[in-house]
Design an enzyme around this catalytic site. Structure first.
Site, PDB file in Angstrom:
ATOM      1  N   GLU A 138       0.861  -1.177   0.000  1.00 34.98           N
ATOM      2  CA  GLU A 138       0.000   0.000   0.000  1.00 34.98           C
ATOM      3  C   GLU A 138       0.905   1.237   0.000  1.00 34.98           C
ATOM      4  O   GLU A 138       1.798   1.348   0.841  1.00 34.98           O
ATOM      5  CB  GLU A 138      -0.887  -0.001   1.257  1.00 34.98           C
ATOM      6  CG  GLU A 138      -1.832   1.175   1.257  1.00 34.98           C
ATOM      7  CD  GLU A 138      -2.768   1.216   2.469  1.00 34.98           C
ATOM      8  OE1 GLU A 138      -2.762   0.267   3.268  1.00 34.98           O
ATOM      9  OE2 GLU A 138      -3.486   2.222   2.593  1.00 34.98           O
ATOM     10  N   LYS A 190       4.475   0.732   9.485  1.00 37.99           N
ATOM     11  CA  LYS A 190       4.631   1.977   8.737  1.00 37.99           C
ATOM     12  C   LYS A 190       4.161   3.172   9.565  1.00 37.99           C
ATOM     13  O   LYS A 190       4.724   4.248   9.489  1.00 37.99           O
ATOM     14  CB  LYS A 190       3.842   1.910   7.425  1.00 37.99           C
ATOM     15  CG  LYS A 190       4.656   1.283   6.308  1.00 37.99           C
ATOM     16  CD  LYS A 190       3.915   1.346   4.989  1.00 37.99           C
ATOM     17  CE  LYS A 190       3.118   0.098   4.772  1.00 37.99           C
ATOM     18  NZ  LYS A 190       2.445   0.018   3.481  1.00 37.99           N
ATOM     19  N   ARG A 246       5.638 -13.437   9.168  1.00 36.66           N
ATOM     20  CA  ARG A 246       6.304 -12.145   8.962  1.00 36.66           C
ATOM     21  C   ARG A 246       7.757 -12.219   9.378  1.00 36.66           C
ATOM     22  O   ARG A 246       8.134 -13.050  10.203  1.00 36.66           O
ATOM     23  CB  ARG A 246       5.650 -11.073   9.856  1.00 36.66           C
ATOM     24  CG  ARG A 246       4.239 -10.758   9.590  1.00 36.66           C
ATOM     25  CD  ARG A 246       3.701  -9.799  10.651  1.00 36.66           C
ATOM     26  NE  ARG A 246       4.230  -8.448  10.465  1.00 36.66           N
ATOM     27  CZ  ARG A 246       3.677  -7.565   9.632  1.00 36.66           C
ATOM     28  NH1 ARG A 246       2.628  -7.883   8.932  1.00 36.66           N
ATOM     29  NH2 ARG A 246       4.193  -6.358   9.510  1.00 36.66           N
TER      30      ARG A 246
HETATM   31  P1  ATP Z   1       1.360  -1.454   7.696  1.00 36.47           P
HETATM   32  O1  ATP Z   1       0.212  -2.271   8.212  1.00 36.47           O
HETATM   33  O2  ATP Z   1       2.412  -1.105   8.687  1.00 36.47           O
HETATM   34  O3  ATP Z   1       0.935  -0.308   6.828  1.00 36.47           O
HETATM   35  P2  ATP Z   1       1.627  -3.623   5.911  1.00 36.47           P
HETATM   36  O4  ATP Z   1       2.372  -4.741   6.454  1.00 36.47           O
HETATM   37  O5  ATP Z   1       0.156  -3.767   5.824  1.00 36.47           O
HETATM   38  O6  ATP Z   1       2.132  -2.390   6.703  1.00 36.47           O
HETATM   39  P3  ATP Z   1       1.693  -3.430   3.061  1.00 36.47           P
HETATM   40  O7  ATP Z   1       2.189  -2.299   2.238  1.00 36.47           O
HETATM   41  O8  ATP Z   1       0.252  -3.749   3.000  1.00 36.47           O
HETATM   42  O9  ATP Z   1       2.183  -3.136   4.524  1.00 36.47           O
HETATM   43  O10 ATP Z   1       2.559  -4.716   2.777  1.00 36.47           O
HETATM   44  C1  ATP Z   1       2.793  -5.238   1.501  1.00 36.47           C
HETATM   45  C2  ATP Z   1       3.147  -6.677   1.627  1.00 36.47           C
HETATM   46  O11 ATP Z   1       4.302  -6.841   2.434  1.00 36.47           O
HETATM   47  C3  ATP Z   1       2.023  -7.482   2.258  1.00 36.47           C
HETATM   48  O12 ATP Z   1       1.786  -8.619   1.458  1.00 36.47           O
HETATM   49  C4  ATP Z   1       2.566  -7.861   3.595  1.00 36.47           C
HETATM   50  O13 ATP Z   1       2.123  -9.140   3.960  1.00 36.47           O
HETATM   51  C5  ATP Z   1       4.076  -7.844   3.394  1.00 36.47           C
HETATM   52  N1  ATP Z   1       4.768  -7.523   4.649  1.00 36.47           N
HETATM   53  C6  ATP Z   1       4.615  -6.428   5.408  1.00 36.47           C
HETATM   54  N2  ATP Z   1       5.354  -6.512   6.534  1.00 36.47           N
HETATM   55  C7  ATP Z   1       6.006  -7.694   6.481  1.00 36.47           C
HETATM   56  C8  ATP Z   1       6.927  -8.365   7.352  1.00 36.47           C
HETATM   57  N3  ATP Z   1       7.331  -7.835   8.509  1.00 36.47           N
HETATM   58  N4  ATP Z   1       7.394  -9.571   6.957  1.00 36.47           N
HETATM   59  C9  ATP Z   1       7.011 -10.106   5.792  1.00 36.47           C
HETATM   60  N5  ATP Z   1       6.155  -9.530   4.945  1.00 36.47           N
HETATM   61  C10 ATP Z   1       5.644  -8.339   5.272  1.00 36.47           C
HETATM   62 MG    MG Z   2      -1.432  -3.640   4.573  1.00 28.66          MG
END
Ligand code: ATP
Ligand code: MG
Length: 585
Positions: free
Chosen positions: A44, A297, A287
């Site tokens: 996102e 984020k 994760r």
């Molecule tokens: P936030 O909730 O902090 O905004 P998010 O994890 O939802 O962050 P996205 O931009 O939606 O962020 O993430 C894109 C992809 O990266 C998703 O498929 C998510 O599963 C993966 N991702 C995010 N954080 C991790 C992590 N710590 N380890 C592995 N994959 C991750």
């Molecule tokens: Mg997300």
């Protein structure tokens, strides 16, 4: 060019990774279920990517590469207001920096028309309805983990009325939050995600990609499942928190059934966007959690917005751009992801493992230089005042391909203050009054005299150089306990050196049970700026070029502030783990 080691990835072994996801993919290819593998990475654009994202990137892009398939970069932009084109550009840059490229760049918003038509199909099939309950009422009707939900009084609206209302939602007739489109699934389902989840909400907010053309926006589960289907994704890899969403994901994919309904995605064909919808399979993995890191984020944004750091690319940040500016290498990050592996087991990886991966990559790829960060003058009294000698140093102790460089040597050199001890602690192997030490690449010097200022501070050491011990002579093999590095004072170039350390002084900053806000665990010593002295060959560095400064650590020429002639270096990582001791490990 910088010494970016992306071309030659550091790997643990030549063995193929054998995690459960790759196992599934091998089977799907072998059985003929899929002729080719299609994955995607769907961030996102509401912030910059962080080290956690590297795991998802390496997995989805890596699998596409290994199995000769492709991976799309999809900006999951269904939350207008929080998203920004600046982040879209940043995400593209960071993915490329990590060593990957996408088959196609897509936006979930490219599919708004297809998603709208898909929603209409669900309404026509009696599988979605417009609900007038307020958000509070929706919550009330939803039930709890132990208590079934109740049907909304609007659940049995006739199809025609739902169609009319939904079209008017799309036309912008209703206020934000006044109505939603909900899937008609099962209000008594054990999985709360299946209790008539919202598919669309009304939000009159300008969208970064579609402007003001849509007053309604699809919800994540609906948009994500159908975006995967539209793009013909075969394996949709995501983190474990989406496991409970998988039944809804499958419900959306199956009930809209894009592959059998080309009229739904005709708008894409009309816009010249290539599509071959398929039925994707979602697979979850754990994760990446790293100690001493923040991988939310929202919290990373807070560090920037409240000026705890100097920006998203501050070298203390564990964003990909922060790590890049710090001097961490793409190959080192990929090595961490490979070491950690892919499973469904949640765990926290010790930050020291990450640092070890970076050291391993830099040890192989970084040429050596000499620099002195806390200088003490050393005068070689048995050399003439105008002594000016050029020594030849290998650039890498283990790899001749790095070649050699010229290092100037003269009568006065800088050494590290801590390489001299007037009263040596037990086991001290460096210079002491009356003692001997080897000056790296020069020969053996003996400390004859210690000069102090009025405050009893040592300001200069006067030494004699044993002419028989000069580098290359038979006497050079004479044993002395220590070897120290140095920089010729006359030739040295002053540099700004930024000594970085971990941003938090506790391992789980957002998880401490001490009643303190997480920001109270910020390490005030995570950035220390000193003036150092560099040998001339280090100052010719290009931005982002990395070196090992012998005995000090790995350093990178700052990608923003470094200029040849006005060098600025960041410490990437020390040569050894200095935190293990403190942690009692
Ligand atoms: P936030 O909730 O902090 O905004 P998010 O994890 O939802 O962050 P996205 O931009 O939606 O962020 O993430 C894109 C992809 O990266 C998703 O498929 C998510 O599963 C993966 N991702 C995010 N954080 C991790 C992590 N710590 N380890 C592995 N994959 C991750
Ligand atoms: Mg997300």
């Amino acid at each position: 060019m910088s010494n970016d080691s992306a071309a030659k990835p550091a790997t643990d072994s030549n063995a193929e990774p054998r995690d459960f996801i790759r196992q599934i993919i091998r089977e799907d290819l072998a059985s003929g279920k899929h002729a080719a593998i299609h994955t995607r990475f769907p961030p996102e654009p509401n912030g910059y990517l962080h080290i956690g994202h590297a795991k998802a990137i390496c997995l989805s892009f890596g699998i596409a590469r290994e199995f000769d398939g492709w991976c799309n970069l999809r900006l999951d932009d269904t939350n207008p207001g929080r998203e920004d084109p600046e982040f879209v550009e940043g995400i593209k840059e960071d993915v490329r920096w990590l060593g990957y490229d996408w088959h196609e760049l897509r936006h979930a918003s490219d599919y708004f028309e297809v998603l709208y038509r898909s929603a209409i199909r669900l309404i026509e099939n009696g599988q979605a309805y417009v609900d007038d309950l307020s958000p509070e009422q929706v919550r009330e009707y939803r039930g709890t983990l132990t208590e079934a939900g109740r049907n909304s009084p609007y659940r049995d609206r006739p199809v025609a009325e739902n169609l009319d209302l939904f079209k008017r939602m799309r036309a912008g007739e209703f206020a934000d939050g006044s109505r939603t489109l909900r899937a008609k699934i099962d209000m008594t389902a054990g999985n709360i995600n299946l209790r008539d989840p919202a598919l669309y909400r009304i939000r009159k907010v300008t969208h970064q990609n579609t402007g003001d053309s849509w007053p309604i926006y699809p919800m994540y589960d609906f948009a994500h499942a159908l975006s995967d289907a539209i793009e013909g994704i075969t394996h949709s890899l995501c983190t474990l928190e989406f496991e409970d969403h998988r039944p809804l994901y499958d419900w959306c994919v199956a009930n809209v059934d894009l592959p059998s309904h080309p009229e739904l995605w005709q708008p894409l064909a009309d816009a010249g966007i290539r599509t071959q919808p398929a039925t994707p399979r979602q697979i979850e993995f754990s994760r990446l959690n790293l100690s001493y890191c923040i991988t939310s984020k929202r919290k990373l944004a807070q560090l920037v917005n409240e000026a705890f750091v100097d920006g998203w690319d501050d070298p203390r940040m564990n964003t990909l751009r922060g790590l890049r500016r710090r001097g961490f290498t793409p190959a080192g990050i990929r090595l961490l992801i490979e070491r950690v592996g892919i499973s469904k087991q949640n765990s926290v990886i010790d930050y020291a493992v990450f640092e070890a991966c970076i050291r391993e990559d830099l040890d192989t790829h970084a040429p050596r230089r000499m620099a002195v960060l806390d200088p003490l003058k050393l005068v070689v009294t048995n050399l003439p005042d105008d002594h000016d000698e050029t020594l030849s140093f290998p650039n890498h102790p283990k790899d001749e391909n790095f070649g050699t460089r010229d290092v100037p040597f003269s009568r006065e050199v800088w050494i590290e203050r801590e390489d001299f001890a007037e009263v040596p602690p037990k086991g001290f192997k460096r210079l002491v009054p009356g003692g001997e030490v080897r000056l790296r690449g020069v020969g053996i010097v003996k400390c004859e005299d210690v000069i102090k200022d009025a405050d009893d501070q040592v300001i200069e050491l006067r030494v004699s150089l044993d002419p028989e011990s000069r580098h290359g002579l038979p006497g050079a093999d004479r044993k002395v306990k220590g070897t120290i590095h140095w920089v010729s004072a006359r030739h040295a170039v002053a540099a700004e050196v930024r000594l970085y350390d971990r941003l938090f002084n506790v391992a789980a900053p957002d998880n401490e049970d001490d009643g303190q806000p997480w920001t109270s665990h910020i390490n005030p010593d995570a950035k220390r700026v000193v003036q150092g002295w560099l040998e001339p060959a280090a100052t010719a560095a290009e931005p982002e070029q990395r070196f090992q400064f012998e005995r000090l650590g790995y350093f990178v020429a700052d990608r923003i502030d470094h200029r040849p002639g006005a060098p600025v270096f960041n410490r990437v990582v020390t040569l050894r783990d200095t935190w293990a001791k403190q942690a009692g490990g």
